[in-house]
Design a protein around this motif. Structure first.
Motif, PDB file in Angstrom:
ATOM      1  N   ASP A  72      42.871  79.801  20.352  1.00 19.57           N
ATOM      2  CA  ASP A  72      42.268  79.919  19.033  1.00 19.57           C
ATOM      3  C   ASP A  72      42.222  81.399  18.663  1.00 19.57           C
ATOM      4  O   ASP A  72      41.484  82.170  19.270  1.00 19.57           O
ATOM      5  CB  ASP A  72      40.863  79.330  19.076  1.00 19.57           C
ATOM      6  CG  ASP A  72      40.149  79.374  17.734  1.00 19.57           C
ATOM      7  OD1 ASP A  72      40.745  79.861  16.749  1.00 19.57           O
ATOM      8  OD2 ASP A  72      39.000  78.919  17.669  1.00 19.57           O
ATOM      9  N   PRO A  73      43.007  81.827  17.657  1.00 12.37           N
ATOM     10  CA  PRO A  73      43.032  83.251  17.316  1.00 12.37           C
ATOM     11  C   PRO A  73      41.687  83.778  16.833  1.00 12.37           C
ATOM     12  O   PRO A  73      41.359  84.936  17.072  1.00 12.37           O
ATOM     13  CB  PRO A  73      44.103  83.356  16.227  1.00 12.37           C
ATOM     14  CG  PRO A  73      44.421  81.975  15.808  1.00 12.37           C
ATOM     15  CD  PRO A  73      43.931  81.042  16.865  1.00 12.37           C
ATOM     16  N   LEU A  76      39.675  84.329  19.970  1.00 10.95           N
ATOM     17  CA  LEU A  76      40.221  85.494  20.664  1.00 10.95           C
ATOM     18  C   LEU A  76      39.755  86.786  19.993  1.00 10.95           C
ATOM     19  O   LEU A  76      39.327  87.724  20.668  1.00 10.95           O
ATOM     20  CB  LEU A  76      41.748  85.425  20.692  1.00 10.95           C
ATOM     21  CG  LEU A  76      42.469  86.582  21.381  1.00 10.95           C
ATOM     22  CD1 LEU A  76      42.068  86.695  22.840  1.00 10.95           C
ATOM     23  CD2 LEU A  76      43.972  86.401  21.247  1.00 10.95           C
ATOM     24  N   GLN A  77      39.799  86.846  18.673  1.00 16.86           N
ATOM     25  CA  GLN A  77      39.349  88.040  17.953  1.00 16.86           C
ATOM     26  C   GLN A  77      37.864  88.288  18.179  1.00 16.86           C
ATOM     27  O   GLN A  77      37.432  89.426  18.366  1.00 16.86           O
ATOM     28  CB  GLN A  77      39.641  87.915  16.457  1.00 16.86           C
ATOM     29  CG  GLN A  77      39.342  89.178  15.674  1.00 16.86           C
ATOM     30  CD  GLN A  77      40.190  90.351  16.135  1.00 16.86           C
ATOM     31  OE1 GLN A  77      41.407  90.255  16.186  1.00 16.86           O
ATOM     32  NE2 GLN A  77      39.560  91.457  16.481  1.00 16.86           N
ATOM     33  N   HIS A  78      37.089  87.218  18.205  1.00 13.78           N
ATOM     34  CA  HIS A  78      35.653  87.337  18.471  1.00 13.78           C
ATOM     35  C   HIS A  78      35.411  87.935  19.863  1.00 13.78           C
ATOM     36  O   HIS A  78      34.575  88.821  20.035  1.00 13.78           O
ATOM     37  CB  HIS A  78      34.977  85.972  18.337  1.00 13.78           C
ATOM     38  CG  HIS A  78      33.523  85.975  18.650  1.00 13.78           C
ATOM     39  ND1 HIS A  78      32.582  86.565  17.835  1.00 13.78           N
ATOM     40  CD2 HIS A  78      32.836  85.480  19.709  1.00 13.78           C
ATOM     41  CE1 HIS A  78      31.381  86.431  18.369  1.00 13.78           C
ATOM     42  NE2 HIS A  78      31.512  85.776  19.508  1.00 13.78           N
TER      43      HIS A  78
END
Length: 95
Positions: A72-73, A76-78
């Motif tokens: 889940d991008p 991942l960013q979180h």
């Protein structure tokens, strides 16, 4: 291709390896296709044949590829946003 011949009995213990030898080159083509698709090119772009669908082997390759690329991008960013500030000076230089 030797890796596929060596690993085949582990993944398909009940299958006759001699009956499957012709499929190994096709499996190599699928692996190359996966790698080259990251850069946006196809096997024919490099003068190589496209792989042919083979029951079972294709399903396992697709499943393995999906497992390695399924993330889940947003999540991942979180995670990056949470952990990036925790890096020390040396880690920041490498990052």
């Amino acid at each position: 291709m030797e890796d596929y011949v060596r690993d085949f009995p582990r993944h398909y213990p009940d299958a006759d390896i001699n009956a499957q030898l012709e499929n190994f080159s096709n499996r190599v083509l699928f692996t190359l296709q996966d790698v080259l698709s990251i850069g946006g090119n196809t096997l024919p772009h490099y003068g190589l044949p496209s792989p042919q669908a083979i029951d079972g082997i294709v399903e396992n390759l697709n499943r393995e590829y999906f497992e390695h690329t399924n993330f889940d991008p947003v999540e991942l960013q979180h995670m990056i946003n949470q952990n990036e500030p925790r890096l020390n000076k040396e880690q920041n230089q490498v990052y």
